[in-house]
Scaffold this active site. Structure first.
Site, PDB file in Angstrom:
ATOM      1  N   ARG A  56       0.847  -1.191   0.000  1.00 22.00           N
ATOM      2  CA  ARG A  56       0.000   0.000   0.000  1.00 22.00           C
ATOM      3  C   ARG A  56       0.885   1.246   0.000  1.00 22.00           C
ATOM      4  NH1 ARG A  56      -1.696   0.644   4.518  1.00 22.00           N
ATOM      5  NH2 ARG A  56      -1.230  -1.281   5.639  1.00 22.00           N
ATOM      6  N   TYR A  92      -1.276  -3.595  -7.072  1.00 18.65           N
ATOM      7  CA  TYR A  92      -1.037  -4.415  -5.888  1.00 18.65           C
ATOM      8  C   TYR A  92      -2.153  -4.325  -4.846  1.00 18.65           C
ATOM      9  CZ  TYR A  92       1.469  -7.016  -2.372  1.00 18.65           C
ATOM     10  OH  TYR A  92       1.825  -7.981  -1.489  1.00 18.65           O
ATOM     11  N   LYS A 151      -9.543  -2.467   1.175  1.00 15.53           N
ATOM     12  CA  LYS A 151      -9.366  -1.341   2.090  1.00 15.53           C
ATOM     13  C   LYS A 151     -10.170  -0.115   1.648  1.00 15.53           C
ATOM     14  CE  LYS A 151      -6.204  -3.722   4.330  1.00 15.53           C
ATOM     15  NZ  LYS A 151      -6.520  -4.458   5.562  1.00 15.53           N
ATOM     16  N   HIS A 165     -11.181  -2.320  11.033  1.00 15.06           N
ATOM     17  CA  HIS A 165     -10.069  -3.194  10.650  1.00 15.06           C
ATOM     18  C   HIS A 165      -9.938  -4.280  11.720  1.00 15.06           C
ATOM     19  CE1 HIS A 165      -5.496  -3.443   9.554  1.00 15.06           C
ATOM     20  NE2 HIS A 165      -6.208  -4.286   8.837  1.00 15.06           N
ATOM     21  N   SER A 192      -1.760  -4.494  10.392  1.00 16.16           N
ATOM     22  CA  SER A 192      -1.354  -5.560   9.478  1.00 16.16           C
ATOM     23  C   SER A 192      -0.056  -6.208   9.962  1.00 16.16           C
ATOM     24  CB  SER A 192      -1.157  -4.998   8.066  1.00 16.16           C
ATOM     25  OG  SER A 192      -2.367  -4.516   7.550  1.00 16.16           O
ATOM     26  N   CYS A 224       0.436  -8.222  12.431  1.00 11.31           N
ATOM     27  CA  CYS A 224       0.582  -8.294  13.891  1.00 11.31           C
ATOM     28  C   CYS A 224      -0.172  -9.477  14.485  1.00 11.31           C
ATOM     29  CB  CYS A 224       0.105  -6.997  14.539  1.00 11.31           C
ATOM     30  SG  CYS A 224       1.247  -5.616  14.360  1.00 11.31           S
ATOM     31  N   ASP A 263      -9.857  -9.834   8.810  1.00 13.11           N
ATOM     32  CA  ASP A 263      -9.357  -8.498   8.491  1.00 13.11           C
ATOM     33  C   ASP A 263     -10.381  -7.378   8.665  1.00 13.11           C
ATOM     34  OD1 ASP A 263      -7.167  -6.881   7.626  1.00 13.11           O
ATOM     35  OD2 ASP A 263      -8.052  -6.742   5.631  1.00 13.11           O
ATOM     36  N   ARG A 318       2.114 -12.206  -0.182  1.00  9.61           N
ATOM     37  CA  ARG A 318       0.746 -12.527   0.235  1.00  9.61           C
ATOM     38  C   ARG A 318       0.256 -13.844  -0.348  1.00  9.61           C
ATOM     39  NH1 ARG A 318      -1.933  -8.650   3.771  1.00  9.61           N
ATOM     40  NH2 ARG A 318      -0.468  -6.895   3.818  1.00  9.61           N
TER      41      ARG A 318
END
Length: 561
Positions: free
Chosen positions: A20, A170, A179, A199, A221, A223, A246, A340
């Site tokens: 991102r 991406y 998002k 989130h 993200s 974590c 997510d 990913r």
């Protein structure tokens, strides 16, 4: 894909298009203060980027005309959430990227039933995306990945219900249901309509007595969201089932229960660190029908990334994420740190039976968490809803590879939403604080903070994490059930009594570190409060609700008694 197929795909991106790009992600509105607070003079704003509608039109006008020349334009009608559900939203994405089409097929619901719903939903979200490289290209794309990084711009236009993204192929930059709609535009729609777009993962936890509770949890993200969402508990008799890893859309129902859906239909997880030892259920789910991005591959067609060393034959030949031969000790990672896997939710063995419920599941607890190597206990509970909102507002965590940040600096990441706020963070906080008054019969979930990542004096982690995080969930559920005499009160919140916490089977390496794991050092927390104060003053200013200052003052009083 048909159930009898076993196929996956590896995609390598241009090295300039791997994450991102927060600095090139904007919200365009008529009024700047609708979107971001005004930072203190001399302070760089950290809570989003605003652009006027006029400037946005000019910027898009420079980019999109002719941008798809020579390419196929795909039209993707999609539903965020079960098609036709009361919490669901419809979008239509136009794109010139086959990668986006394939990924959106996994991450959202698409098909003729969505087309039929659009006729009943004229307010669907219009999404436009281009990689920004019309044909013929002036030079060949790297790794067959066309993009235009120097011109990348990801934009949201809430007043028009539109999203436009240019230059990047991406993930969160191009899968515009993720998002962009699910969080940035979703949070604005939620504010208008009285619900929350967050989130957060959603899991169902069944205790040995058969009672099931649902938890939503907000982590930045990389974590541990996916690991928690797909946990195989170490405590006997417990079962964790996944609704989503997510995104959570949450609304109070007529009976006052906070209900949540996962608006997505797949998992877009960080690959490095995922292994049979850390997340066996995720590993099972990605064995088929999965799109891998920027992972390494073995020459026999397998996948590889950091964390799979023990599961990969020592003589395996590995090609890294940039297509080069790779050997251990080469000094460079085999897989990109933000590589990913994109896999359908139905691949997951522990998928909750209610994952596709249009009404959503009832949330009994909300967790906030992040990577904090010092000072922050393993788990503690807020005194009340307002105190819990302060938990979210004051979250700080080590930066991750999911965006363009470098190093392990501790960053402010309120509600794990810092890159995803669709409107003024101060107004967002007020929206959370107003929930009880706007829902007078609300059965408010308890709120907790967790930290799996605290380290000891020797630099090693104090808590084993992963499946043993079920021990934390056990205590949380017992608090939700109002079990007496299992918590002590500290200045920052309620923490577990050692005698009431399930430590059996962990050994002395963990039990002997209990005091260090739950220590609340007053010097650390006074400094933490000072840093949060500075952040509020510099980044939110006059838009910060007075309740947050009150919670800050109460914390200081408790720390300094």
């Amino acid at each position: 894909m048909p159930n009898d197929t076993f196929c996956s795909w590896l995609s390598r991106t241009d090295p300039a298009d791997v994450a991102r790009v927060e600095s090139k992600t904007v919200i365009a509105t008529s009024n700047r203060n609708q979107t971001i607070p005004t930072p203190k003079a001399g302070a760089a704003g950290q809570l989003g980027y605003w652009m006027s509608n006029e400037e946005l039109d000019a910027q898009l006008g420079k980019r999109f005309p002719g941008s798809m020349k020579g390419r196929t334009m795909y039209v993707i009608p999609f539903s965020m959430g079960p098609v036709g559900g009361p919490l669901s939203k419809i979008g239509v994405e136009l794109t010139d990227s086959p990668y986006v089409v394939a990924s959106m097929r996994i991450m959202t619901r698409i098909g003729n039933d969505v087309n039929a719903t659009i006729g009943d939903s004229p307010d669907f979200v219009r999404c436009l995306h281009s990689v920004g490289q019309p044909l013929p290209m002036q030079k060949p794309p790297l790794h067959a990945w066309p993009c235009n990084p120097s011109q990348t711009l990801i934009t949201h236009m809430p007043e028009r219900n539109e999203i436009a993204s240019y230059g990047s192929g991406y993930g969160g930059n191009s899968l515009l249901g993720k998002k962009c709609l699910a969080l940035r535009l979703g949070s604005i729609i939620g504010q208008r309509e009285g619900w929350l777009a967050e989130h957060m993962l959603i899991i169902g936890i069944t205790a040995p007595n058969g009672v099931k509770k649902y938890i939503a949890a907000a982590f930045p993200s990389a974590c541990g969201k996916t690991n928690l969402a797909m946990m195989r508990p170490s405590l006997p008799g417990y079962k964790v089932e996944c609704i989503g890893d997510d995104i959570a859309w949450m609304r109070f129902d007529k009976e006052g229960r906070l209900r949540a859906i996962n608006p997505e239909a797949g998992f877009f997880g960080v690959a490095p660190g995922t292994s049979r030892s850390t997340n066996p259920l995720a590993m099972d789910s990605i064995e088929r029908d999965t799109i891998f991005t920027n992972v390494a591959e073995t020459t026999d067609g397998g996948f590889y990334w950091e964390g799979l060393e023990k599961e990969t034959p020592k003589d395996a030949q590995i090609i890294d994420w940039q297509g080069q031969q790779w050997t251990k000790g080469s000094g460079r990672p085999a897989a990109h740190p933000n590589s990913r896997f994109c896999t359908p939710a139905v691949n997951l063995e522990c998928l909750d039976p209610a994952w596709n419920s249009s009404e959503g599941v009832p949330i009994d607890a909300i967790l906030f968490g992040g990577r904090r190597p010092e000072g922050v206990p393993l788990v503690y509970e807020a005194f009340d809803w307002e105190h819990g909102v302060y938990f979210g507002a004051s979250m700080r965590s080590e930066a991750t590879a999911a965006a363009e940040h470098k190093g392990k600096v501790i960053m402010h990441d309120p509600f794990a939403m810092r890159p995803f706020f669709g409107y003024n963070f101060g107004h967002y906080l007020q929206h959370w604080l107003d929930m009880p008054a706007k829902n007078p019969n609300a059965k408010l979930p308890k709120i907790f903070q967790v930290n799996w990542f605290r380290k000891g004096a020797d630099g090693s982690f104090l808590w084993p994490g992963y499946s043993d995080n079920s021990r934390v969930l056990d205590w949380i559920l017992r608090r939700v059930n109002n079990e007496p005499n299992i918590a002590d009160t500290t200045p920052i919140g309620h923490v577990p009594k050692k005698s009431a916490f399930r430590l059996d089977g962990l050994g002395n390496d963990v039990t002997d570190k209990w005091d260090e794991l739950f220590d609340v050092p007053r010097e650390f927390w006074n400094e933490e409060t000072n840093l949060v104060t500075k952040y509020f003053e510099e980044q939110v200013g006059q838009d910060l609700p007075k309740e947050m200052w009150r919670q800050r003052d109460l914390l200081r009083e408790r720390l300094n008694k």
